[in-house]
Design a protein around this motif. Structure first.
Motif, PDB file in Angstrom:
ATOM      1  N   LEU A 134       0.497  -1.111  -0.195  1.00 13.01           N
ATOM      2  CA  LEU A 134      -0.572  -0.151   0.097  1.00 13.01           C
ATOM      3  C   LEU A 134       0.784   1.057  -0.067  1.00 13.01           C
ATOM      4  O   LEU A 134      -0.012   2.514  -0.347  1.00 13.01           O
ATOM      5  CB  LEU A 134      -0.864   0.120   1.430  1.00 13.01           C
ATOM      6  N   ALA A 135       1.821   1.381   1.064  1.00 18.99           N
ATOM      7  CA  ALA A 135       2.847   2.337   0.973  1.00 18.99           C
ATOM      8  C   ALA A 135       3.817   2.432  -0.534  1.00 18.99           C
ATOM      9  O   ALA A 135       3.781   3.694  -1.007  1.00 18.99           O
ATOM     10  CB  ALA A 135       4.317   2.304   1.663  1.00 18.99           C
ATOM     11  N   GLN A 136       3.943   1.689  -1.410  1.00 18.04           N
ATOM     12  CA  GLN A 136       4.345   1.729  -2.919  1.00 18.04           C
ATOM     13  C   GLN A 136       2.980   2.480  -3.171  1.00 18.04           C
ATOM     14  O   GLN A 136       3.731   2.836  -4.344  1.00 18.04           O
ATOM     15  CB  GLN A 136       4.897   0.204  -2.849  1.00 18.04           C
ATOM     16  N   ILE A 137       2.120   1.825  -3.601  1.00 20.49           N
ATOM     17  CA  ILE A 137       0.844   2.316  -4.383  1.00 20.49           C
ATOM     18  C   ILE A 137       0.337   4.203  -4.163  1.00 20.49           C
ATOM     19  O   ILE A 137       0.465   4.499  -5.173  1.00 20.49           O
ATOM     20  CB  ILE A 137      -0.273   1.028  -3.977  1.00 20.49           C
ATOM     21  N   TYR A 138       0.572   4.146  -3.382  1.00 17.07           N
ATOM     22  CA  TYR A 138       0.305   5.850  -2.587  1.00 17.07           C
ATOM     23  C   TYR A 138       1.792   6.093  -2.345  1.00 17.07           C
ATOM     24  O   TYR A 138       1.684   7.054  -1.556  1.00 17.07           O
ATOM     25  CB  TYR A 138      -0.628   5.862  -0.675  1.00 17.07           C
ATOM     26  N   GLU A 139       2.343   6.011  -3.244  1.00 16.06           N
ATOM     27  CA  GLU A 139       3.972   6.372  -2.961  1.00 16.06           C
ATOM     28  C   GLU A 139       4.151   8.106  -3.152  1.00 16.06           C
ATOM     29  O   GLU A 139       4.609   8.965  -2.785  1.00 16.06           O
ATOM     30  CB  GLU A 139       4.928   6.230  -4.114  1.00 16.06           C
ATOM     31  N   LEU A 182      14.293   5.265   2.461  1.00 15.16           N
ATOM     32  CA  LEU A 182      13.194   4.531   2.595  1.00 15.16           C
ATOM     33  C   LEU A 182      12.488   4.218   1.521  1.00 15.16           C
ATOM     34  O   LEU A 182      11.576   3.462   1.269  1.00 15.16           O
ATOM     35  CB  LEU A 182      12.390   5.848   3.710  1.00 15.16           C
ATOM     36  N   LEU A 183      12.602   5.037   0.704  1.00 12.21           N
ATOM     37  CA  LEU A 183      11.307   4.908  -0.899  1.00 12.21           C
ATOM     38  C   LEU A 183      11.519   3.975  -1.115  1.00 12.21           C
ATOM     39  O   LEU A 183      11.528   3.361  -2.184  1.00 12.21           O
ATOM     40  CB  LEU A 183      11.639   6.120  -2.097  1.00 12.21           C
TER      41      LEU A 183
END
Length: 391
Positions: A191-196, A208-209
Motif C-alpha cells: 500500500l505504501a508503494q501504491i500510494y508512493e 526509505l523510498l
C-alpha cells in the motif's frame, strides 16, 4: 492430491541458481541500451526488464533468507550473510579501481598520469563504498557516458537491509508461528508503494523510498517460504502467476506493479523446482555475474564495442563477464562461505542427549528461537542455512 512447493523444491537439486544467472543476464541486456547509448530500452508499465529482474532477485532472496534465519541463530545468520555478500563485493570494488577503471582511463587519456588524483579518486571511490552504499560510480572522471563503472551494485545495500528486517522479525513469535504476519506486512508495504506519491509528500529519503519499492518483493519471498507446505504448486498455479505478472502492470499501470510480488515469487520458485537444469547447482556464478556485469559493460563501451550494435554489445558483455564471475566464485565466494560453515568447538561438543532434548522442546514450543543443531557436514549446513541453495 496436488504437491506443494515444499514437496517439489528439492533442497539439494533445484535450478534457483540458474534462474538467478538468467536474471543477472537480463540486467546486462536491459543496461545495454542506456550504457551503450543505443536508445530507449523497452518498458512494461514504466519498468525495464532489468527492473523486473531486480524484483525477481529480491523475491528469491526473500524465500532463501527467511529459511536461513528461521533455522539459525542471529549470530550465525549474520555471519553467513556477511561472508556471502561482503568479501566478493569488496573484491569487485578493488578489481574496478585496479583493473577496469585504469584500462578505461588509459584508453580515454592515452596515459595513466593523474589517474590516482583526478576527480573522484580510486581511494575516494573505495572509501565511500565500503558500507555497501554506492555513493558514486565514476572513478577519475571515467567512464564519460554518465553511467559509471558499477551501475548494478546499488541494490546490494537494500538487499542487506532486507536481511536485517527478517533477522529482526524472527524474534517475534507471531512471525515464526503464522504466515499471516508476513502477509499483513506485505500488504502494508505494498500500500505504501501504491500510494508512493502521497508518501513523498512526507519524506524525500531515498533509502526509505527504495525500500518501499523493493521490500514487498522480499516479503513476498518470505511469505512463499512460510506457505510452501500449504499451497499447491502445479503448472496451472504457475501459469496463473505468470499471467498476473504480465497482466497486472498492463491493465493497472506502473503504480500497481507491486501487486505482482507474490505471483512473481511463486512462478520463479516453481521454475526452480521443475526445471531440469544442473547449471549452477554446484558452482554458483550468479552473484559474481551481477557484480561484474557493470564494469565489463562500461569498459566495452569505452573501447567502442557498443558502436557495433546491440547484439554484439550484449553478447560480448555476457562473454566478458563469465571469467570474472567464475573467478569471484572460486577464489572469493566459495572460500568465504566455507568460513561461515565452520562449527565452533563448543557447539560440536554438545552431547547428543542434550541436542535431542532441546529438539523436543523446540517441536513442542515452536514460538521459541530454534535450536542450532550441529550438522554432519558443511554440505548439510548449506541446506539448513538456505532451505534451498547455497546463497
Amino acid at each position: 492430491m496436488s504437491s506443494t512447493l515444499g514437496q517439489r523444491l528439492d533442497p539439494r537439486a533445484n535450478s534457483l541458481n540458474f534462474l538467478r544467472l538468467l536474471l543477472a543476464m537480463t540486467v546486462i541486456v536491459s543496461h545495454a541500451w542506456p550504457l551503450g547509448d543505443l536508445g530507449d530500452e523497452p518498458l512494461l508499465a514504466g519498468r525495464s526488464p532489468g527492473g523486473f529482474a531486480v524484483y525477481g532477485f529480491f523475491a528469491l532472496s526473500g524465500y532463501l533468507i527467511t529459511g536461513s534465519r528461521l533455522n539459525s541463530g542471529l549470530g550465525d545468520f549474520l555471519k553467513r550473510r556477511l561472508l556471502r555478500l561482503y568479501p566478493a563485493f569488496v573484491a569487485c570494488l578493488v578489481m574496478t579501481v585496479a583493473v577496469f577503471a585504469p584500462l578505461g582511463y588509459l584508453k580515454l587519456n592515452g596515459t595513466l598520469d593523474g589517474y590516482a588524483t583526478t576527480g573522484t579518486t580510486p581511494l575516494d571511490y573505495l572509501a565511500s563504498s565500503l558500507d555497501l552504499r554506492m555513493n558514486g560510480s565514476h572513478i577519475a572522471n571515467t567512464p564519460t557516458n554518465g553511467h559509471g563503472w558499477t551501475v548494478t551494485l546499488w541494490s546490494l545495500y537494500y538487499e542487506f537491509l532486507c536481511y536485517l528486517v527478517v533477522a529482526g522479525l524472527a524474534f517475534w513469535p507471531a512471525f515464526r508461528r503464522s504466515w499471516r504476519v508476513s502477509a499483513g506486512l506485505l500488504t502494508l508495504v505494498s500500500l505504501a508503494q501504491i500510494y508512493e506519491s502521497t508518501l513523498r509528500s512526507y519524506t524525500g529519503n531515498a533509502d526509505l523510498l527504495h525500500m518501499v519499492d523493493l521490500l514487498p518483493f522480499f516479503l513476498a519471498g518470505a511469505l512463499a517460504y512460510q506457505v510452501r507446505d500449504r499451497m499447491a504448486s502445479t503448472w496451472w498455479t504457475a501459469a496463473l502467476s505468470a499471467a498476473l505478472v504480465v497482466a497486472v502492470p498492463l491493465a493497472l499501470g506502473a503504480r500497481f506493479v507491486v501487486l505482482t510480488a507474490f505471483p512473481m515469487a511463486w512462478v520463479l520458485l516453481w521454475l526452480g523446482a521443475v526445471l531440469p537444469v544442473r547449471l549452477g547447482r554446484k558452482h554458483d556464478i550468479s552473484y559474481g555475474f551481477y557484480l561484474y556485469s557493470g564494469p565489463v559493460q562500461a569498459l566495452l563501451w569505452v573501447f567502442g564495442v557498443a558502436e557495433h550494435g546491440l547484439a554484439v554489445y550484449v553478447i560480448l558483455s555476457i562473454a566478458g563477464t563469465v571469467p570474472f564471475a567464475a573467478a569471484s566464485w572460486f577464489l572469493v565466494e566459495r572460500r568465504a562461505m566455507r568460513l561461515g560453515r565452520r562449527r565452533p568447538a563448543s557447539l560440536a561438543a554438545v552431547p547428543p542427549h542434550t541436542v535431542a532434548r532441546a529438539t523436543a522442546v523446540r517441536r513442542a514450543h515452536p514460538a521459541v528461537l530454534p535450536v542450532v543443531v550441529p550438522p554432519r557436514s558443511p554440505r548439510d549446513l548449506a541446506v539448513i542455512e538456505t532451505g534451498v541453495s547455497r546463497r
